[in-house]
Design a protein around this motif. Structure first.
Motif, PDB file in Angstrom:
ATOM      1  N   GLY A   1       0.846  -1.189   0.000  1.00 21.04           N
ATOM      2  CA  GLY A   1       0.000   0.000   0.000  1.00 21.04           C
ATOM      3  C   GLY A   1       0.879   1.235   0.000  1.00 21.04           C
ATOM      4  N   PHE A   2       0.274   2.373   0.317  1.00 22.23           N
ATOM      5  CA  PHE A   2       0.964   3.653   0.159  1.00 22.23           C
ATOM      6  C   PHE A   2       0.815   4.528   1.400  1.00 22.23           C
ATOM      7  CE2 PHE A   2      -0.498   1.988  -3.803  1.00 22.23           C
ATOM      8  CZ  PHE A   2       0.612   2.087  -4.625  1.00 22.23           C
ATOM      9  N   VAL A   3       1.821   5.359   1.596  1.00 16.80           N
ATOM     10  CA  VAL A   3       1.735   6.394   2.625  1.00 16.80           C
ATOM     11  C   VAL A   3       1.964   7.719   1.910  1.00 16.80           C
ATOM     12  CG1 VAL A   3       2.895   7.388   4.650  1.00 16.80           C
ATOM     13  CG2 VAL A   3       2.559   4.906   4.496  1.00 16.80           C
ATOM     14  N   ILE A   4       1.191   8.729   2.264  1.00 19.30           N
ATOM     15  CA  ILE A   4       1.459  10.079   1.746  1.00 19.30           C
ATOM     16  C   ILE A   4       1.858  10.950   2.926  1.00 19.30           C
ATOM     17  CG2 ILE A   4       0.545  12.077   0.502  1.00 19.30           C
ATOM     18  CD1 ILE A   4      -1.447  10.267  -0.887  1.00 19.30           C
ATOM     19  N   THR A   5       3.000  11.612   2.804  1.00 18.73           N
ATOM     20  CA  THR A   5       3.463  12.497   3.871  1.00 18.73           C
ATOM     21  C   THR A   5       4.032  13.762   3.251  1.00 18.73           C
ATOM     22  OG1 THR A   5       4.723  12.538   5.960  1.00 18.73           O
ATOM     23  CG2 THR A   5       5.823  11.543   4.078  1.00 18.73           C
ATOM     24  N   GLY A   6       4.427  14.723   4.084  1.00 22.63           N
ATOM     25  CA  GLY A   6       4.979  15.980   3.568  1.00 22.63           C
ATOM     26  C   GLY A   6       6.458  16.071   3.896  1.00 22.63           C
ATOM     27  N   TYR A   7       7.183  16.854   3.121  1.00 19.11           N
ATOM     28  CA  TYR A   7       8.624  17.023   3.339  1.00 19.11           C
ATOM     29  C   TYR A   7       8.856  17.974   4.519  1.00 19.11           C
ATOM     30  CZ  TYR A   7      13.549  17.463   2.208  1.00 19.11           C
ATOM     31  OH  TYR A   7      14.918  17.413   2.254  1.00 19.11           O
ATOM     32  N   GLY A   8       9.824  17.625   5.356  1.00 20.08           N
ATOM     33  CA  GLY A   8      10.206  18.522   6.450  1.00 20.08           C
ATOM     34  C   GLY A   8       9.364  18.306   7.688  1.00 20.08           C
ATOM     35  N   THR A   9       9.448  19.259   8.593  1.00 22.90           N
ATOM     36  CA  THR A   9       8.764  19.095   9.877  1.00 22.90           C
ATOM     37  C   THR A   9       7.596  20.058  10.049  1.00 22.90           C
ATOM     38  OG1 THR A   9      10.298  20.645  10.864  1.00 22.90           O
ATOM     39  CG2 THR A   9      10.874  18.334  11.067  1.00 22.90           C
ATOM     40  N   LYS A  10       7.465  21.016   9.136  1.00 24.48           N
ATOM     41  CA  LYS A  10       6.432  22.037   9.348  1.00 24.48           C
ATOM     42  C   LYS A  10       5.072  21.639   8.803  1.00 24.48           C
ATOM     43  CE  LYS A  10       8.757  26.457   9.657  1.00 24.48           C
ATOM     44  NZ  LYS A  10       9.663  27.006   8.658  1.00 24.48           N
ATOM     45  N   ALA A  11       5.087  21.167   7.537  1.00 22.28           N
ATOM     46  CA  ALA A  11       3.795  21.014   6.875  1.00 22.28           C
ATOM     47  C   ALA A  11       3.654  19.664   6.176  1.00 22.28           C
ATOM     48  CB  ALA A  11       3.612  22.118   5.831  1.00 22.28           C
ATOM     49  N   PHE A  12       2.468  19.082   6.334  1.00 20.96           N
ATOM     50  CA  PHE A  12       2.059  18.005   5.426  1.00 20.96           C
ATOM     51  C   PHE A  12       1.765  18.693   4.091  1.00 20.96           C
ATOM     52  CE2 PHE A  12      -1.601  15.805   3.500  1.00 20.96           C
ATOM     53  CZ  PHE A  12      -1.048  14.559   3.286  1.00 20.96           C
ATOM     54  N   SER A  13       0.830  19.612   4.136  1.00 28.90           N
ATOM     55  CA  SER A  13       0.562  20.451   2.965  1.00 28.90           C
ATOM     56  C   SER A  13      -0.217  21.670   3.423  1.00 28.90           C
ATOM     57  CB  SER A  13      -0.233  19.687   1.910  1.00 28.90           C
ATOM     58  OG  SER A  13      -0.693  20.597   0.928  1.00 28.90           O
ATOM     59  N   SER A  14       0.207  22.834   2.937  1.00 31.21           N
ATOM     60  CA  SER A  14      -0.443  24.075   3.363  1.00 31.21           C
ATOM     61  C   SER A  14      -1.697  24.367   2.562  1.00 31.21           C
ATOM     62  CB  SER A  14       0.526  25.246   3.223  1.00 31.21           C
ATOM     63  OG  SER A  14       0.880  25.384   1.863  1.00 31.21           O
ATOM     64  N   GLY A  15      -2.088  23.458   1.663  1.00 30.72           N
ATOM     65  CA  GLY A  15      -3.324  23.676   0.919  1.00 30.72           C
ATOM     66  C   GLY A  15      -3.135  23.441  -0.557  1.00 30.72           C
ATOM     67  N   ALA A  16      -4.080  23.967  -1.320  1.00 25.56           N
ATOM     68  CA  ALA A  16      -3.982  23.829  -2.769  1.00 25.56           C
ATOM     69  C   ALA A  16      -3.696  25.205  -3.344  1.00 25.56           C
ATOM     70  CB  ALA A  16      -5.282  23.276  -3.323  1.00 25.56           C
ATOM     71  N   ASP A  17      -2.860  25.248  -4.376  1.00 27.34           N
ATOM     72  CA  ASP A  17      -2.611  26.522  -5.054  1.00 27.34           C
ATOM     73  C   ASP A  17      -3.927  27.085  -5.570  1.00 27.34           C
ATOM     74  OD1 ASP A  17       0.044  26.572  -4.668  1.00 27.34           O
ATOM     75  OD2 ASP A  17       0.613  26.417  -6.782  1.00 27.34           O
ATOM     76  N   ILE A  18      -3.971  28.373  -5.661  1.00 25.64           N
ATOM     77  CA  ILE A  18      -5.186  29.022  -6.124  1.00 25.64           C
ATOM     78  C   ILE A  18      -5.447  28.716  -7.609  1.00 25.64           C
ATOM     79  CG2 ILE A  18      -4.783  31.352  -6.991  1.00 25.64           C
ATOM     80  CD1 ILE A  18      -6.116  32.231  -4.279  1.00 25.64           C
ATOM     81  N   GLY A  19      -4.376  28.385  -8.327  1.00 25.15           N
ATOM     82  CA  GLY A  19      -4.468  27.876  -9.704  1.00 25.15           C
ATOM     83  C   GLY A  19      -5.277  28.768 -10.624  1.00 25.15           C
ATOM     84  N   ARG A  20      -6.191  28.118 -11.379  1.00 28.87           N
ATOM     85  CA  ARG A  20      -6.983  28.853 -12.374  1.00 28.87           C
ATOM     86  C   ARG A  20      -8.186  29.544 -11.753  1.00 28.87           C
ATOM     87  NH1 ARG A  20      -9.865  25.789 -15.647  1.00 28.87           N
ATOM     88  NH2 ARG A  20      -9.350  23.755 -14.794  1.00 28.87           N
ATOM     89  N   PHE A  21      -8.366  29.360 -10.423  1.00 22.68           N
ATOM     90  CA  PHE A  21      -9.611  29.818  -9.809  1.00 22.68           C
ATOM     91  C   PHE A  21      -9.970  31.276 -10.128  1.00 22.68           C
ATOM     92  CE2 PHE A  21     -12.114  31.385  -6.156  1.00 22.68           C
ATOM     93  CZ  PHE A  21     -13.270  30.666  -6.402  1.00 22.68           C
ATOM     94  N   PRO A  22      -9.007  32.225 -10.031  1.00 18.29           N
ATOM     95  CA  PRO A  22      -9.386  33.619 -10.293  1.00 18.29           C
ATOM     96  C   PRO A  22     -10.038  33.820 -11.663  1.00 18.29           C
ATOM     97  CG  PRO A  22      -7.226  33.542  -9.281  1.00 18.29           C
ATOM     98  CD  PRO A  22      -7.608  32.112  -9.581  1.00 18.29           C
ATOM     99  N   SER A  23      -9.653  33.027 -12.656  1.00 23.35           N
ATOM    100  CA  SER A  23     -10.237  33.213 -13.996  1.00 23.35           C
ATOM    101  C   SER A  23     -11.666  32.660 -14.066  1.00 23.35           C
ATOM    102  CB  SER A  23      -9.362  32.541 -15.052  1.00 23.35           C
ATOM    103  OG  SER A  23      -9.436  31.145 -14.877  1.00 23.35           O
ATOM    104  N   LEU A  24     -12.092  31.930 -13.028  1.00 22.96           N
ATOM    105  CA  LEU A  24     -13.425  31.327 -13.061  1.00 22.96           C
ATOM    106  C   LEU A  24     -14.452  32.121 -12.273  1.00 22.96           C
ATOM    107  CD1 LEU A  24     -12.218  27.706 -12.284  1.00 22.96           C
ATOM    108  CD2 LEU A  24     -12.620  28.718 -14.522  1.00 22.96           C
ATOM    109  N   LEU A  25     -13.979  33.189 -11.626  1.00 21.15           N
ATOM    110  CA  LEU A  25     -14.905  33.978 -10.812  1.00 21.15           C
ATOM    111  C   LEU A  25     -16.096  34.416 -11.663  1.00 21.15           C
ATOM    112  CD1 LEU A  25     -12.311  36.118  -8.820  1.00 21.15           C
ATOM    113  CD2 LEU A  25     -13.888  34.436  -7.853  1.00 21.15           C
ATOM    114  N   GLY A  26     -17.290  34.232 -11.118  1.00 25.04           N
ATOM    115  CA  GLY A  26     -18.482  34.660 -11.844  1.00 25.04           C
ATOM    116  C   GLY A  26     -19.091  33.571 -12.708  1.00 25.04           C
TER     117      GLY A  26
END
Ligand code: NAD
Length: 676
Positions: A432-457
């Motif tokens: 099976g699999f394990v998903i973890t984050g690099y370093g000691t601070k964060a697993f993941s701080s979230g998802a990039d905002i990506g294309r979202f601003p272009s979809l407003l409205g």
């Protein structure tokens, strides 16, 4: 101790050092000392130099850093006191006797360094680590005469050493593999990103940087000014080569390092002007002076040419991995993108043109030995390690590695995780699999905002975006092998949505979870309004607080609520706990139920406020409230997910989302009182 790409998977034989010696109290030695002191509680520092005035200045610098760190809130009072305490500054090498690690950062000179290491070895224990911060001298040349070379290597920092996360760790033939793994572990445990490289002159990253500076200087002979070169260089970096040379007093360093590289050919000869030039007359980072089109193209091609030439050479000679090369260039030198990402984005034909021009202008410089596209084909944002399961099988550990963004997830990382798991879903050797984050601070701080601003409205486009972003998560819902999230630090927003979709979660005690979307005027659309209620309905009130008020959930509390299967105290226990959970789950059916869940009513204040006191949007709170209730009542899991996607689309059509996204981009607090 086995070697893993993620250094924190290893369990080290030694604890963190208690006493570190730094030799050389010049430009970088005190900065390295400050890094160690601020990261390792209770550390004793022995600072050695031949000049008393350098020592006095270094101690004053350490005190100044501690004061500044405290004033800016970067250090706690305890950390600041720790930096100031326990410093021995001396010209006596005998004071190094009890050090666990002696790091040399003295003048760049082979004979001098050899003498220093002989003096160090005469006073320290046989197992004391000895490392050099040399920019260019191979370990084999510096340490060959030591009685115990197996405990010695190069650890190469980048300025400013307390802030710059990159550190090259050199794997050379006589070093004990366990020593290298331990050093990588120390770095990764203390906020650094160790990049392992081969023992070649200038290692990996200075081959890029020194030659980039050297090409810049050679361009001056073709009619360009330093300010013009730095202006064109903004295409690649924030601060151009001449600006950096001024800052780092780098002219003599380039002479030194490029002369050393001339062992590989005359084409590395340092530009003549470095011998006579002082400070360069150039522009501040980001600023530009006018450059005629033809000259700008010549400068741009030349700078791109050296990046490509050095990169293909580094990969062909296995000096470093492509993922470390690109990451190192971003971290150590603040390049906007790694040279291999540049290769990919510009395309093969354009890079072939640049290289052909470069070969004509700079005969002898390394050229590709295979198709250019091959150099650009690698996984950029995850590390993959196989940890033995004890029954002949392995558990594949995927580490999210994007340290400059606290491992935030984006499209490419999502695709890399998906491809890695799906390629092995029927492989009997993988439990099976394990998903973890690099370093000691964060697993993941979230998802990039990506294309979202272009979809407003656009509600439909917003909902479709959420569906697209869910491709990994819906795959995990039906993945035939167990996937366990190992939270090594904070899991926020989209990072938490990924963790919650894994078949089980384990965490370090200091980890915390949060869904901050509502503070941005949006809703978490890829599962957070749906999945936790179905998996852990008894904790529904907690999820209400997380969704509606961005409340933070500590790992210990999450364990009490049954969200985590294990909450461990140390990093050394984390991956073993996750691996054990994979083995328990292997072969057992998994799925999130279709049955509706009864949850307490979601109530929303007319003027909602987040846990941190920030005013929230009433419109977004209402969308959330409705989506959570509707999704809980849905009699089909996929339909419940659809409710979440559509709520995300609806949130994209609010004035609050527009305000939240603008405020995020402008780094200011959003004004939801005005938007409703
Ligand atoms: P520096 O010239 O500023 O300081 C060197 C210090 O070493 C001086 O204070 C000098 O008195 C001391 N020294 C000389 N001989 C000594 C001896 N026998 N014992 C103890 N101390 C002695 O140099 P720097 O810029 O701090 O660089 C130090 C090392 O780090 C070099 O190998 C350099 O290549 C490397 N490096 C520097 C940087 C940087 O940004 N400055 C970055 C990466 C690597």
């Amino acid at each position: 101790m086995s070697s893993f790409e993620n250094p924190l998977i290893s369990t080290p034989a030694r604890a963190l050092p208690r006493s570190i010696g730094v030799i050389g109290a010049g430009t970088i030695g005190p900065d390295i000392a400050y890094y160690f002191k601020s990261e390792i509680p209770g550390l004793e520092l022995v600072l050695v130099d031949v000049r008393q005035e350098a020592l006095d200045a270094a101690v004053a610098r350490l005190h100044g850093y501690a004061e500044k760190g405290l004033a800016r809130g970067k250090l706690s009072a305890e950390q600041a006191a720790n930096v100031r305490a326990n410093i021995v500054a001396t010209t006596d090498y005998g004071a190094l006797a009890n050090c666990d690690w002696v790091l040399e950062a003295a003048t760049e000179n082979l004979e001098l360094k050899r003498r220093i290491f002989a003096d160090v070895e005469a006073v320290v224990r046989p197992d004391t680590l000895i490392t050099s911060n040399t920019s260019s001298l191979p370990a084999s040349r510096m340490f060959a005469q030591l009685k115990h070379p197996e405990r010695a290597t190069v650890t190469h920092f980048f300025a400013p050493a307390f802030k710059n996360p990159a550190v090259e760790v050199i794997r050379w033939e006589r070093a004990d593999a366990a020593v290298i793994e331990y050093i990588r572990w120390v770095f990764a445990s203390t906020g650094k990103v160790p990049l392992t490289t081969a023992d070649e002159v200038c290692f990996m990253l200075d081959r890029i940087f020194d030659n980039w500076c050297n090409e810049a200087a050679l361009l001056l002979g073709q009619g360009a000014t330093p300010a013009q070169v730095d202006s064109v260089a903004t295409e690649f970096v924030n601060a151009g080569p001449f600006f950096v040379l001024n800052m780092a007093n780098g002219n003599p360093i380039i002479v030194e390092t490029n002369t050393l590289q001339m062992e590989e050919g005359e084409h590395y000869r340092p530009a003549e002007i470095f011998h006579s030039a002082g400070r360069w007359d150039t522009v501040a980072p980001g600023a530009r002076v006018p450059v005629a089109d033809e000259l700008a193209a010549a400068i741009s091609d030349r700078l791109a040419g050296i990046l490509l030439s050095q990169s293909v050479d580094i990969l062909d000679r296995h000096i470093g991995t492509p993922e470390d090369l690109d990451l190192g260039c971003r971290l150590a030198f603040d390049f906007r993108q790694g040279p291999l990402q540049m290769l990919r984005e510009r395309g093969e034909a354009e890079c072939a043109r640049v290289l052909a021009r470069f070969a004509a202008e700079r005969p002898g410089m390394p050229m590709p030995t295979r198709a250019l596209a091959e150099y650009a084909r690698f996984r950029r944002f995850i590390l993959v390690d196989d940890v033995p399961a004890g029954d002949g099988r392995v558990v594949r550990v995927i580490t999210l590695r994007r340290p400059e963004a606290l491992n935030a997830i984006h499209d490419e990382m999502t695709d890399e995780i998906l491809a890695t798991i799906s390629a092995a879903e029927h492989d009997a050797a993988i439990a099976g699999f394990v998903i973890t984050g690099y370093g000691t601070k964060a697993f993941s701080s979230g998802a990039d905002i990506g294309r979202f601003p272009s979809l407003l409205g656009d509600a439909e486009a917003g909902a479709q975006y959420a569906r697209d972003c869910s491709r990994l998560l819906v795959y995990l819902d039906r993945c035939p092998k167990p996937v366990v999230a190992a939270l090594n630090g904070m899991a926020l927003g989209g990072g938490l949505e990924l963790a919650m979709r894994c078949h089980a979660l384990v965490a370090l005690r200091h980890a915390r979870m949060q869904l901050p979307e509502i503070t941005l005027g949006i809703v978490p659309g890829i599962g957070a309004m749906v999945v936790p209620y179905r998996r852990w309905p008894a904790a529904a009130e907690t999820f209400h607080g997380m969704l509606l008020r961005a409340e933070s959930l500590r790992a210990e509390r999450a364990a009490e609520l049954g969200i985590l299967d294990a909450c461990v105290a140390t990093q050394a226990e984390l991956i073993p706990a996750a691996v054990a959970r994979v083995l328990e789950l292997a072969g057992k059916p998994y799925g999130i139920g279709d049955a509706p869940v009864a949850i307490p009513a979601v109530s929303v204040a007319s003027e909602p406020v987040a846990a941190n006191g920030q005013r929230l949007s009433a419109a977004i709170s209402a969308i959330l409230q409705q989506a959570v209730s509707d999704a809980a009542a849905a009699g089909d899991f996929n339909e419940a997910l659809e409710i979440g996607y559509r709520a995300f689309g609806a949130s994209a059509c609010t004035a609050a989302a527009r305000e939240g996204i603008s405020a995020f981009g402008e780094r200011r607090a959003p004004d939801f009182a005005a938007t409703g």
